[in-house]
Design a protein around this motif. Sequence first.
Motif, PDB file in Angstrom:
ATOM      1  N   PRO A  16       0.821  -1.226   0.000  1.00  7.50           N
ATOM      2  CA  PRO A  16       0.000   0.000   0.000  1.00  7.50           C
ATOM      3  C   PRO A  16       0.855   1.277   0.000  1.00  7.50           C
ATOM      4  O   PRO A  16       0.506   2.262  -0.650  1.00  7.50           O
ATOM      5  N   LEU A  17       1.992   1.223   0.719  1.00  2.00           N
ATOM      6  CA  LEU A  17       2.868   2.408   0.752  1.00  2.00           C
ATOM      7  C   LEU A  17       3.533   2.606  -0.608  1.00  2.00           C
ATOM      8  O   LEU A  17       3.616   3.732  -1.123  1.00  2.00           O
ATOM      9  N   LYS A  19       2.375   1.685  -3.433  1.00  3.17           N
ATOM     10  CA  LYS A  19       1.345   2.166  -4.369  1.00  3.17           C
ATOM     11  C   LYS A  19       1.077   3.664  -4.177  1.00  3.17           C
ATOM     12  O   LYS A  19       0.958   4.410  -5.160  1.00  3.17           O
ATOM     13  N   ALA A  20       1.010   4.094  -2.912  1.00  3.70           N
ATOM     14  CA  ALA A  20       0.758   5.517  -2.632  1.00  3.70           C
ATOM     15  C   ALA A  20       1.870   6.372  -3.238  1.00  3.70           C
ATOM     16  O   ALA A  20       1.598   7.363  -3.920  1.00  3.70           O
ATOM     17  N   ILE A  21       3.123   5.973  -3.017  1.00  5.86           N
ATOM     18  CA  ILE A  21       4.245   6.773  -3.545  1.00  5.86           C
ATOM     19  C   ILE A  21       4.219   6.745  -5.081  1.00  5.86           C
ATOM     20  O   ILE A  21       4.412   7.776  -5.744  1.00  5.86           O
TER      21      ILE A  21
ATOM     22  N   PHE B 191      -2.783   8.199   1.703  1.00  3.63           N
ATOM     23  CA  PHE B 191      -3.925   8.210   0.778  1.00  3.63           C
ATOM     24  C   PHE B 191      -4.902   9.339   1.121  1.00  3.63           C
ATOM     25  O   PHE B 191      -5.461   9.974   0.227  1.00  3.63           O
ATOM     26  N   MET B 194      -3.478  12.467  -0.241  1.00  3.20           N
ATOM     27  CA  MET B 194      -3.603  12.538  -1.706  1.00  3.20           C
ATOM     28  C   MET B 194      -5.030  12.892  -2.100  1.00  3.20           C
ATOM     29  O   MET B 194      -5.253  13.689  -3.014  1.00  3.20           O
TER      30      MET B 194
END
Lengths: 123, 418
Positions: A16-17, A19-21, B191, B194
């Motif tokens: 998840p990290l 993907k966020a970056i 998230f 963002m």
Amino acid sequence: MATTLKKILIAEDEKPLAKAIELKLRKSGFDPKCVYNGEDAVTEILNNNYDLVLLDMMMPKKNGFDVLKDVKAKGNNTKIFITSNLSQDSDIAEAKALGAIDFFVKSDTSIVELAEKIKNFLK
Amino acid sequence: MLKEGNQQMLIFFASIIIFFVILLIFVYLKSQKREKNLKLRTAELEKFKLAVDHASDHIVITDANGIVVYANKAVANITGYAIKEVLGQKVGTNKLWGGLMDKIVYEDMWNVIKKQKKPFIGGIQNKRKDGRIYDAAVSISPIFDEHKNVQFFVGIERDITKEKEIDRAKSEFISLASHKLRTPLAAINWFVEMLLSGDAGKLTDEQIDYIQEINKGNHRMVDLVNALLNVSRIDMGTLAVDPQPTNLAKVAEDTIKDYNEIIKAKNLNIKTSFDNRLTDVKVDPKLIKALFQNLISNACNYSPTQAEVVVSIQFVKKGTLLNKKKLKKDFVYIKISDTGYGIPKHQQEKIFSKLFRADNVREKDTEGTGVGLYIVKYIVDSSNGEIWFNSRENKGTVFNVLLPYTGMIKKVGTKSLI
């Protein structure tokens, strides 16, 4: 003529990290790629010309410190930022001594700020 | 017929004989009773001896010089030394189970029991005969003769190795769980950021409002996880203390700036008073920052609008009378006072315990973690300092901290505060 996007490698086992970056950097106009362990990180760094690497420290197969050592031993000068949840002064000092340019503690860093720092660095 | 004189003589002698017989009976009965009492007392003593002999705690009696004159069975069970090996030896040395701690620990212990003539209670580490180390809760009491001279010492020890292991496992679990929680929290945080910065398209005001609530909840969770990590580091003894020459006034001023937002929002009146005789003090900059952060943020958070918060740092000389005591050395005296909500009297004794939050502030502010003052107390105690407070509900609170002017004591450790 289209300009080539700057290439950034994200070495982060927490998907998840990663993907966020990846999303944030793509939105910010870069060409990011993710790897999820230390061995793949070393292979990628040595075989491709990345403009910047974001390297996690606690990764399977090879930790970030060993990635830094391997890359340094091969004489590769790719610029590396550390993004880790290790936050001890000794970890930061060790990573910098091994050639890391900057160190960001993930849980204390805003992704907007991280993207800004990367933009300024790669200007 | 006896003559009257002889008759009287006979009565006289008979009376004497009867008297002696009665006396004999009395003496006999008395001695019987005494014997019975003695038997009873002997039986009682025997009972006590049996109880001491078979107690599960290690019990040792020494003479005034610390030479063992008695040891119960638990001594052999716990330490592995046979009782005959123990008798006649001096306790607290490496000939027996002692001698493992710093010399100063034993000196302190002797000072308390021999010079101050008070019981010593504490935790120490000892070594069994086979070399294995164990944790012990110790209580040593001096026993006096009629002239108040120490006649002997009674030492009771309990093997608390298992309890310590469980406690350590618990702290390690908290540390690991907290550390693991940081990654998903960072993912939520990123998230949310963002979304709020419009990366996934423009949001309506209502959507922004909802997401901001998620954001606040997440930040609170990060604070809690960090607080738990800090507490586990303190409890596991892994926290390092690295003293550096530090300008305390600057740390205090910088900390006040960190809380500018709440100070402005509540229109608080912040006053400072720094002693110009103060030079840099050797303290761990991170720990002293945490001390100021906790005390100043409490003063600001738990005060109504327009309250007054005073931060003062003074140098106090040896011999000064403070907190009803004459100071034995030079100290730095930090005083942080507010005219805020105060601490309810019936809860004042709990304020330094882990996760405690007073009822009156829980209603007003739900953000606190309840570990700030626990951390502050640890910092002060590990610096050989002192902390005390005065508080009245709805009048305000004054926190007083004394730190030795010589600074904090260096402690090697693997972790620092987050």
